[in-house]
Design a protein around this motif. Structure first.
Motif, PDB file in Angstrom:
ATOM      1  N   THR A 129       0.831  -1.224   0.000  1.00  0.00           N
ATOM      2  CA  THR A 129       0.000   0.000   0.000  1.00  0.00           C
ATOM      3  C   THR A 129       0.860   1.266   0.000  1.00  0.00           C
ATOM      4  O   THR A 129       0.377   2.334  -0.362  1.00  0.00           O
ATOM      5  CB  THR A 129      -0.959   0.048   1.205  1.00  0.00           C
ATOM      6  N   MET A 130       2.108   1.135   0.416  1.00  0.00           N
ATOM      7  CA  MET A 130       2.997   2.307   0.350  1.00  0.00           C
ATOM      8  C   MET A 130       3.442   2.586  -1.078  1.00  0.00           C
ATOM      9  O   MET A 130       3.779   3.711  -1.426  1.00  0.00           O
ATOM     10  CB  MET A 130       4.240   2.088   1.234  1.00  0.00           C
ATOM     11  N   ILE A 131       3.457   1.547  -1.886  1.00  0.00           N
ATOM     12  CA  ILE A 131       3.909   1.704  -3.279  1.00  0.00           C
ATOM     13  C   ILE A 131       2.716   1.974  -4.203  1.00  0.00           C
ATOM     14  O   ILE A 131       2.816   2.730  -5.154  1.00  0.00           O
ATOM     15  CB  ILE A 131       4.655   0.432  -3.756  1.00  0.00           C
ATOM     16  N   LEU A 132       1.593   1.316  -3.884  1.00  0.00           N
ATOM     17  CA  LEU A 132       0.434   1.366  -4.778  1.00  0.00           C
ATOM     18  C   LEU A 132      -0.353   2.666  -4.587  1.00  0.00           C
ATOM     19  O   LEU A 132      -0.948   2.870  -3.533  1.00  0.00           O
ATOM     20  CB  LEU A 132      -0.468   0.164  -4.453  1.00  0.00           C
ATOM     21  N   PRO A 133      -0.341   3.534  -5.583  1.00  0.00           N
ATOM     22  CA  PRO A 133      -1.088   4.778  -5.399  1.00  0.00           C
ATOM     23  C   PRO A 133      -2.582   4.607  -5.677  1.00  0.00           C
ATOM     24  O   PRO A 133      -2.966   4.025  -6.689  1.00  0.00           O
ATOM     25  CB  PRO A 133      -0.458   5.693  -6.446  1.00  0.00           C
ATOM     26  N   ILE A 134      -3.411   5.059  -4.761  1.00  0.00           N
ATOM     27  CA  ILE A 134      -4.860   5.063  -4.998  1.00  0.00           C
ATOM     28  C   ILE A 134      -5.270   6.525  -5.097  1.00  0.00           C
ATOM     29  O   ILE A 134      -5.110   7.287  -4.156  1.00  0.00           O
ATOM     30  CB  ILE A 134      -5.625   4.404  -3.821  1.00  0.00           C
ATOM     31  N   VAL A 135      -5.754   6.891  -6.273  1.00  0.00           N
ATOM     32  CA  VAL A 135      -6.110   8.308  -6.494  1.00  0.00           C
ATOM     33  C   VAL A 135      -7.613   8.476  -6.337  1.00  0.00           C
ATOM     34  O   VAL A 135      -8.391   7.665  -6.827  1.00  0.00           O
ATOM     35  CB  VAL A 135      -5.677   8.770  -7.911  1.00  0.00           C
TER      36      VAL A 135
END
Lengths: 296, 310
Positions: free
Chosen positions: A133-139
């Motif tokens: 979740t630190m790498i995966l961006p959720i916009v």
């Protein structure tokens, strides 16, 4: 002078001298506006127009009184319009910052403790969830978050924000994880021989060992929440915090607070308390946070 | 007798295991539930919202297939706003990468080397991180709009416009502001990473006669590369979330030419009614689908082609 520095100390080179000059420029560019803002906040409007740089001819403390007087906002609560004054905003800010910081820090700490000390497969899953979740961006998931918060009855509630903010994702989990992982198992074994339960081991042995890190992270979170105006603006429409009040104040078009000195007085009124906290805690705050842990 | 003892030990061990498991479940119950609701649930709901519409008369959401996506793609083509927001988001990212990360690294190196004034600089760089963005923006805004023109008029007797009021300079001033306030945390983390480098490596390099540029480039950078990678990856991931502090500057009223996607989404959500949520959620999904592969590719490339520590 520069030549002398070069000669005396090999640590100085063209690169470091250039960086030093940029840093001095940066320091001036940051300190000068802050100082200018502080001085200007004590100037009368006419004094400021005729003398924008120098010291005030007469200290205009009334700017702070005016700022205090107009530091309010109106909120719609059902059919009623309510006036919220600075005292209530301070209370809301304190509640949100202290509570939010505590729950966010505590959640990261207990999750890190459980996953660092108990070797279940699920612990690895949690660790990887944090990394991914630190790498995966959720916009742009705000619309959904608001909908879920409303559906759960957590909207417009400070307690609701505690729940929303009390997540274990992010850097602080990793800091706690590294810390708990490094504690020798002997402490736990000795406590167990003495008949301590898992809760006693956590609350009476492990958490006190992590208290410096806990306090540092909570302090950082406290400052973040104290300064945060966007979350309360979105989730606490009838319970504005001081930061929201300042946002409203700084964008207000009321004539009495439109002059530069009065606007700055309002901003500094909010800035000074947190600056005092910073002065007393700066060593702890900047004590060397690392991605993998904190230096003691 | 011995069998009894072993049985008792087995029971005790089993009880201990159950107690541990119970403790583990109890202590993780809240964090995991919170994660399931506010991360998994929220993002899953975001996907569902993208396929729904809202009936104002009935006050209910309904499925509308790909209508939201069609509308968003049409708007992406027809509305200048999205083109501007896209362009500005990319420019802000590049500007931040070029100046923010570069200067952040150089400043950190200076502090790490404990050169003249390093303690002061460390505190100064951190100040914007503890000051509310509204306070910073208010002071900055008053300074560039009122302070600088007044000061210049008094010293040079020339009247100039405020830097934000001058339309040629507004966006650059905002870009500058965002880099200017953004060194605190990155410097702390870079310095932390540099401090964890084994001092004997630096000393042996110095005996070999490396200068500071060589030391920075060939020793420091390769050794702090994982921290650097993490920063770049987080910055790439946040391309479309960066609000450029526009809400603090202008509230709802920023000019369209200054828009970034982060600002647009936040400002719209603040005033959104139920009927607007699906459209905004769709934009979020599309931007996430654009950002995720870029982020993963950049992470992979930085790890694969980054400097070697050999």
């Amino acid at each position: 002078m520069i030549k002398n520095i070069f000669k005396k100390n090999s640590k100085y080179s063209l690169l470091t001298i250039v960086i030093m000059i940029i840093l001095i420029g940066y320091t001036v560019s940051l300190i000068y506006p802050l100082l200018w803002g502080f001085i200007t906040s004590f100037k009368g409007t006419l004094d400021y127009i005729s003398n924008p740089i120098g010291l005030p001819q007469k200290l205009a403390f009334e700017n702070y009184m005016t700022a205090y007087q107009y530091f309010y906002l109106t909120v719609e609560n059902g059919a009623n319009t309510e006036y919220i004054y600075i005292e209530e905003m301070i209370m809301n800010s304190l509640l949100y910052s202290v509570g939010g910081a505590f729950f966010a820090t505590f959640t990261a700490a207990i999750t890190a403790y459980a996953t660092a000390r108990f070797k279940y497969a699920f612990s690895k899953v949690v660790y990887w969830i944090v990394i991914v979740t630190m790498i995966l961006p959720i916009v742009g998931n705000l619309p959904s978050e608001i909908q879920v918060t409303k559906a759960l009855g957590l909207y417009d509630s400070i307690f609701g924000l505690f729940v929303l903010k009390a997540n274990f994702l992010g850097l602080y989990y990793l800091v706690f994880y590294a810390m708990f992982k490094a504690i020798p198992k002997d402490y736990e074994d000795a406590a167990k021989i003495d008949g301590a339960s898992n809760f006693q081991i956590f609350f009476r042995i492990m958490l006190p060992m992590a208290k410096k890190i806990f306090f540092t992270i909570m302090l950082i979170q406290f400052i973040t929440f104290w300064n945060d105006y966007q979350t309360p603006l979105l989730y606490l429409p009838t319970k504005p915090t001081l930061a929201v009040g300042l946002f409203n104040y700084s964008t207000s078009t009321i004539n009495a607070i439109s002059s530069t000195p009065v606007k700055l007085a309002g901003a500094l009124m909010v800035f000074i308390p947190i600056f005092i906290v910073f002065i007393f805690t700066q060593k702890r705050l900047m004590g060397g946070m690392q991605m993998g842990g904190l230096k003691e | 007798m011995e069998g009894n003892y072993i049985d008792r030990l087995k029971t005790k061990f089993k009880r201990e295991k159950t107690k541990n498991l119970l403790f583990y479940i109890v202590i993780l119950a809240f964090p995991i539930s919170q994660f399931l609701v506010f991360y998994v649930g929220v993002n899953f709901n975001s996907i569902l919202l993208a396929f729904r519409g809202y009936d104002i008369d009935q006050g209910k959401f309904y499925w509308n297939g790909l209508d939201n996506f069609v509308k968003v793609f049409n708007d992406f083509q027809d509305m200048a706003l999205f083109e501007i927001a896209f362009k500005n988001s990319i420019i802000a990212f590049m500007f931040g990468l070029l100046f923010g990360i570069l200067f952040g690294l150089l400043f950190s190196y200076y502090i790490y080397k404990k050169l003249f004034g390093h303690k002061l600089f460390k505190v100064v760089l951190f100040i914007p991180s503890i000051v509310s963005s509204i306070v910073m923006v208010t002071i900055f805004m008053q300074f560039v709009e009122s302070g600088i023109p007044n000061i210049i008029e008094q010293i040079f007797n020339i009247r100039i416009m405020g830097l934000l009021a001058n339309s040629d300079l507004t966006f650059t001033t905002i870009l500058f502001y965002n880099v200017w306030i953004g060194f605190g945390v990155s410097t702390l983390l870079y310095v932390g990473a540099m401090n964890s480098i084994n001092i004997s490596i630096i000393e042996s390099a110095q005996i070999d006669g490396v200068n500071t540029i060589q030391e920075f480039r060939h020793i420091i950078m390769p050794l702090i590369w994982p921290t650097f990678t993490q920063f770049v990856v987080v910055s790439v991931g946040a391309i479309f979330m960066n609000q450029l502090s526009l809400y603090a500057f202008y509230g709802q009223g920023a000019e369209v030419r200054l828009y970034s996607f982060g600002y647009f989404l936040y400002k719209e959500v603040i005033v959104a009614a139920n009927v607007d949520l699906p459209y905004l959620a769709t934009i979020g999904i599309i931007l996430t689908f654009i950002t995720v592969p870029i982020t993963l590719v950049i992470k992979w490339a930085l790890q694969k082609y980054g400097p070697s520590t050999e």
